[in-house]
Design a protein around this motif. Structure first.
Motif, PDB file in Angstrom:
ATOM      1  N   MET A 196      -6.626  26.723 -11.405  1.00  0.00           N
ATOM      2  CA  MET A 196      -7.424  28.254 -12.676  1.00  0.00           C
ATOM      3  C   MET A 196      -8.016  28.695 -11.899  1.00  0.00           C
ATOM      4  SD  MET A 196      -7.958  29.147 -16.425  1.00  0.00           S
ATOM      5  CE  MET A 196      -9.802  27.030 -15.678  1.00  0.00           C
ATOM      6  N   LEU A 197      -8.241  29.367 -10.689  1.00  0.00           N
ATOM      7  CA  LEU A 197      -9.586  29.974 -10.500  1.00  0.00           C
ATOM      8  C   LEU A 197     -10.666  30.796 -11.147  1.00  0.00           C
ATOM      9  CD1 LEU A 197      -7.734  31.931  -7.232  1.00  0.00           C
ATOM     10  CD2 LEU A 197      -9.257  29.669  -7.415  1.00  0.00           C
ATOM     11  N   SER A 198     -10.057  31.647 -11.539  1.00  0.00           N
ATOM     12  CA  SER A 198     -10.559  31.974 -13.292  1.00  0.00           C
ATOM     13  C   SER A 198     -10.116  32.622 -13.510  1.00  0.00           C
ATOM     14  CB  SER A 198     -11.708  33.406 -11.928  1.00  0.00           C
ATOM     15  OG  SER A 198     -11.116  33.907 -11.141  1.00  0.00           O
ATOM     16  N   LEU A 208     -16.236  24.340  -9.766  1.00  0.00           N
ATOM     17  CA  LEU A 208     -16.549  24.875  -8.798  1.00  0.00           C
ATOM     18  C   LEU A 208     -17.129  23.826  -8.683  1.00  0.00           C
ATOM     19  CD1 LEU A 208     -13.945  27.405  -8.288  1.00  0.00           C
ATOM     20  CD2 LEU A 208     -13.441  24.615  -8.140  1.00  0.00           C
ATOM     21  N   THR A 209     -17.495  22.641  -7.278  1.00  0.00           N
ATOM     22  CA  THR A 209     -17.687  22.063  -6.052  1.00  0.00           C
ATOM     23  C   THR A 209     -17.081  22.892  -4.315  1.00  0.00           C
ATOM     24  OG1 THR A 209     -16.290  20.101  -5.587  1.00  0.00           O
ATOM     25  CG2 THR A 209     -17.558  19.786  -7.802  1.00  0.00           C
ATOM     26  N   ARG A 210     -18.103  22.047  -3.791  1.00  0.00           N
ATOM     27  CA  ARG A 210     -17.513  23.078  -2.030  1.00  0.00           C
ATOM     28  C   ARG A 210     -16.607  21.902  -2.152  1.00  0.00           C
ATOM     29  NH1 ARG A 210     -22.837  23.643  -2.580  1.00  0.00           N
ATOM     30  NH2 ARG A 210     -23.691  25.792  -1.189  1.00  0.00           N
ATOM     31  N   GLU A 211     -16.083  20.660  -2.181  1.00  0.00           N
ATOM     32  CA  GLU A 211     -15.002  19.943  -1.254  1.00  0.00           C
ATOM     33  C   GLU A 211     -13.829  20.780  -2.764  1.00  0.00           C
ATOM     34  OE1 GLU A 211     -18.059  19.010  -2.355  1.00  0.00           O
ATOM     35  OE2 GLU A 211     -18.662  18.168  -0.552  1.00  0.00           O
ATOM     36  N   MET A 212     -13.955  21.063  -3.896  1.00  0.00           N
ATOM     37  CA  MET A 212     -13.011  21.807  -4.384  1.00  0.00           C
ATOM     38  C   MET A 212     -12.509  22.974  -3.948  1.00  0.00           C
ATOM     39  SD  MET A 212     -13.816  20.737  -8.185  1.00  0.00           S
ATOM     40  CE  MET A 212     -13.724  19.619  -9.368  1.00  0.00           C
ATOM     41  N   ILE A 213     -13.504  24.526  -3.180  1.00  0.00           N
ATOM     42  CA  ILE A 213     -13.197  25.239  -2.411  1.00  0.00           C
ATOM     43  C   ILE A 213     -12.355  24.928  -0.940  1.00  0.00           C
ATOM     44  CG2 ILE A 213     -14.486  27.232  -1.891  1.00  0.00           C
ATOM     45  CD1 ILE A 213     -16.177  27.113  -3.732  1.00  0.00           C
ATOM     46  N   LEU A 214     -12.768  24.262  -0.624  1.00  0.00           N
ATOM     47  CA  LEU A 214     -12.222  23.206   0.691  1.00  0.00           C
ATOM     48  C   LEU A 214     -10.779  22.912   0.742  1.00  0.00           C
ATOM     49  CD1 LEU A 214     -15.340  21.308   2.106  1.00  0.00           C
ATOM     50  CD2 LEU A 214     -14.006  23.141   3.899  1.00  0.00           C
ATOM     51  N   ASP A 215     -10.515  22.141  -0.485  1.00  0.00           N
ATOM     52  CA  ASP A 215      -8.769  21.919  -1.001  1.00  0.00           C
ATOM     53  C   ASP A 215      -8.472  22.748  -0.997  1.00  0.00           C
ATOM     54  OD1 ASP A 215      -6.904  19.979  -1.444  1.00  0.00           O
ATOM     55  OD2 ASP A 215      -7.064  20.908  -3.671  1.00  0.00           O
ATOM     56  N   ILE A 216      -8.998  23.596  -1.807  1.00  0.00           N
ATOM     57  CA  ILE A 216      -8.211  25.457  -1.743  1.00  0.00           C
ATOM     58  C   ILE A 216      -7.637  26.339  -0.765  1.00  0.00           C
ATOM     59  CG2 ILE A 216      -8.417  27.928  -3.209  1.00  0.00           C
ATOM     60  CD1 ILE A 216     -10.337  26.001  -5.170  1.00  0.00           C
ATOM     61  N   ALA A 217      -8.631  26.248   0.050  1.00  0.00           N
ATOM     62  CA  ALA A 217      -8.657  26.597   1.422  1.00  0.00           C
ATOM     63  C   ALA A 217      -7.706  26.675   1.792  1.00  0.00           C
ATOM     64  CB  ALA A 217      -9.985  27.503   2.015  1.00  0.00           C
ATOM     65  N   GLU A 218      -7.587  25.277   2.434  1.00  0.00           N
ATOM     66  CA  GLU A 218      -6.770  24.152   2.938  1.00  0.00           C
ATOM     67  C   GLU A 218      -5.440  24.956   2.795  1.00  0.00           C
ATOM     68  OE1 GLU A 218      -5.602  19.837   4.194  1.00  0.00           O
ATOM     69  OE2 GLU A 218      -7.303  20.277   3.138  1.00  0.00           O
ATOM     70  N   ARG A 219      -5.404  24.698   0.854  1.00  0.00           N
ATOM     71  CA  ARG A 219      -3.562  24.952   0.264  1.00  0.00           C
ATOM     72  C   ARG A 219      -3.031  25.768   0.668  1.00  0.00           C
ATOM     73  NH1 ARG A 219      -3.201  24.329  -4.986  1.00  0.00           N
ATOM     74  NH2 ARG A 219      -4.571  24.517  -5.454  1.00  0.00           N
ATOM     75  N   PHE A 273      -7.725  20.614  -9.541  1.00  0.00           N
ATOM     76  CA  PHE A 273      -8.611  20.196  -9.860  1.00  0.00           C
ATOM     77  C   PHE A 273      -8.216  18.359 -10.199  1.00  0.00           C
ATOM     78  CE2 PHE A 273      -8.928  24.340 -11.745  1.00  0.00           C
ATOM     79  CZ  PHE A 273     -10.708  25.043 -11.731  1.00  0.00           C
ATOM     80  N   ARG A 274      -8.074  18.111  -8.659  1.00  0.00           N
ATOM     81  CA  ARG A 274      -7.886  16.495  -8.978  1.00  0.00           C
ATOM     82  C   ARG A 274      -8.638  16.332  -8.615  1.00  0.00           C
ATOM     83  NH1 ARG A 274      -3.439  15.997  -5.048  1.00  0.00           N
ATOM     84  NH2 ARG A 274      -4.553  17.206  -3.989  1.00  0.00           N
ATOM     85  N   THR A 275     -10.021  15.105  -9.503  1.00  0.00           N
ATOM     86  CA  THR A 275     -11.015  14.471  -8.583  1.00  0.00           C
ATOM     87  C   THR A 275     -10.906  13.566  -7.575  1.00  0.00           C
ATOM     88  OG1 THR A 275     -10.196  12.232  -9.890  1.00  0.00           O
ATOM     89  CG2 THR A 275     -11.540  14.132 -11.692  1.00  0.00           C
ATOM     90  N   GLY A 276     -11.641  13.176  -6.340  1.00  0.00           N
ATOM     91  CA  GLY A 276     -11.468  12.213  -5.682  1.00  0.00           C
ATOM     92  C   GLY A 276     -10.513  11.081  -5.844  1.00  0.00           C
ATOM     93  N   GLU A 277     -10.373   9.897  -7.234  1.00  0.00           N
ATOM     94  CA  GLU A 277      -9.795   9.505  -7.630  1.00  0.00           C
ATOM     95  C   GLU A 277      -8.848  10.008  -7.127  1.00  0.00           C
ATOM     96  OE1 GLU A 277      -9.686   5.801 -10.497  1.00  0.00           O
ATOM     97  OE2 GLU A 277     -10.478   7.713 -11.636  1.00  0.00           O
TER      98      GLU A 277
END
Length: 355
Positions: A1-3, A46-57, A115-119
């Motif tokens: 869910m982006l927003s 949202l963390t930067r890592e989450m946004i990177l994941d969004i951009a990649e997908r 929204f998956r965590t690193g784990e």
């Protein structure tokens, strides 16, 4: 869910212009309609890592990533959407003169962010453990707030929590998105069941509702049904607390109430109940009236008339059959009781709802 985005719309033929991701609050008109667009806003961080994941997908161009990051980092975060909803409803009443003159449309972009965590992504807690801990703490706090509201039968409060809870915490544990959604609903069903149990609702009612929802969850064929079903689950579990919580009753009265709910066609007389429980009939009568405010006969008749109204509204059964299913085989006596309670005979009531 982006927003999240939602807007007010006057109750007229629908042909409005929806402007997403342009500004926080905007107003517009098209073909005589008015709407107030509010959003986008975030219900989680949202963390930067989450946004990177969004951009990649979504295969977002790398040279434009900075703009994507600035957009998401700049979105306002709503900590308690129920407060926002209250303010917005009041605003809508002021603008359009009453709550019946507008509707609130939720336009969340469900499922567009992972929204998956690193784990969950790499099987370890090595990356940003503090951030993962924070996300999990927020998730469990949201769950506890929801449980507390349901346990008190506070349907509106519980549904307000669901606005942020429903998609926000849906975990991506398998590549199958529908399976993920069903797993989420199974977990929600368990949480709600335990919340209702804490309100001293008899297990017979909880098990019946839980089983119904378990079947409906597995029957889902698309993700579209996830949010409506989750909200229905919350609403109906709250009603279960409202209608069947026995928190304020003694064990003896709880047993009588449960027996009544289980079978309205049984012998529910004071004498029969006292004999079954092995207590003095006079004592049971006094205790029941003290705790419920009604005599046992008044309470039983009230429940039987409630069931009769339900059957008249939902079936075409003959009135004599309805009387029997409500535990009153004498149709004339049933008619007198019904008219005294409702103000109409069963036939008059059925005719009035058929018009």
């Amino acid at each position: 869910m982006l927003s999240h985005i939602f807007y007010f719309l006057l109750k007229q033929p629908k042909n409005c212009m929806i402007i997403e991701n342009k500004c926080t609050i905007s107003c517009g008109k098209e073909k005589g309609e008015e709407f107030l667009l509010i959003g986008p806003y975030m219900l989680t961080e949202l963390t930067r890592e989450m946004i990177l994941d969004i951009a990649e997908r979504i295969s977002f161009p790398q040279d434009q990533y900075r703009r994507l990051e600035q957009f998401y980092m700049g979105l306002p975060r709503i900590l308690d959407e129920s407060v926002l909803l209250s303010i917005v409803n009041s605003f809508g009443e002021c603008i359009w003169g009453g709550i019946d003159n507008f509707r609130l449309q939720d336009m969340d972009s469900s499922g567009s962010v992972d929204f998956r965590t690193g784990e969950e992504k790499d099987g370890s807690m090595a990356e940003e453990p503090q951030q993962i801990m924070k996300i999990l703490e927020e998730r469990y706090e949201e769950e506890n707030r929801l449980i507390r509201a349901v346990a008190k039968g506070q349907a509106h409060r519980a549904e307000a929590f669901m606005n942020g809870f429903a998609v926000q915490w849906m975990e991506r544990r398998t590549p199958d998105r529908l399976r993920n959604a069903k797993n989420y609903l199974i977990i929600l069903n368990t949480l709600l069941r335990k919340a209702v149990e804490s309100a001293d609702v008899h297990p017979i009612h909880i098990d019946e509702m839980s089983s119904q929802f378990a079947r409906r969850i597995e029957q889902l064929t698309s993700e579209k049904g996830v949010i409506p079903l989750s909200r229905e689950m919350v609403r109906k579990y709250c009603l279960l607390v409202t209608n069947h919580s026995m928190k304020d009753y003694s064990l003896l009265v709880r047993k009588v109430l449960t027996r009544i709910d289980m079978d309205l066609t049984a012998d529910l007389s004071l004498k029969a109940r006292a004999a079954e429980l092995g207590v003095n009939a006079s004592y049971l009568s006094t205790l029941f009236k003290k705790e419920t405010g009604k005599t046992l006969t008044e309470y039983v008749n009230g429940k039987r008339i409630e069931q009769a109204v339900f059957l008249l509204n939902s079936t075409r059964l003959q009135i004599q059959t309805i009387a029997q299913r409500c535990g009153i085989p004498d149709v004339n006596y049933f008619t007198r009781l019904f008219k005294a309670a409702v103000g109409k005979t069963p036939k008059e009531y059925r005719d009035s709802i058929s018009i």
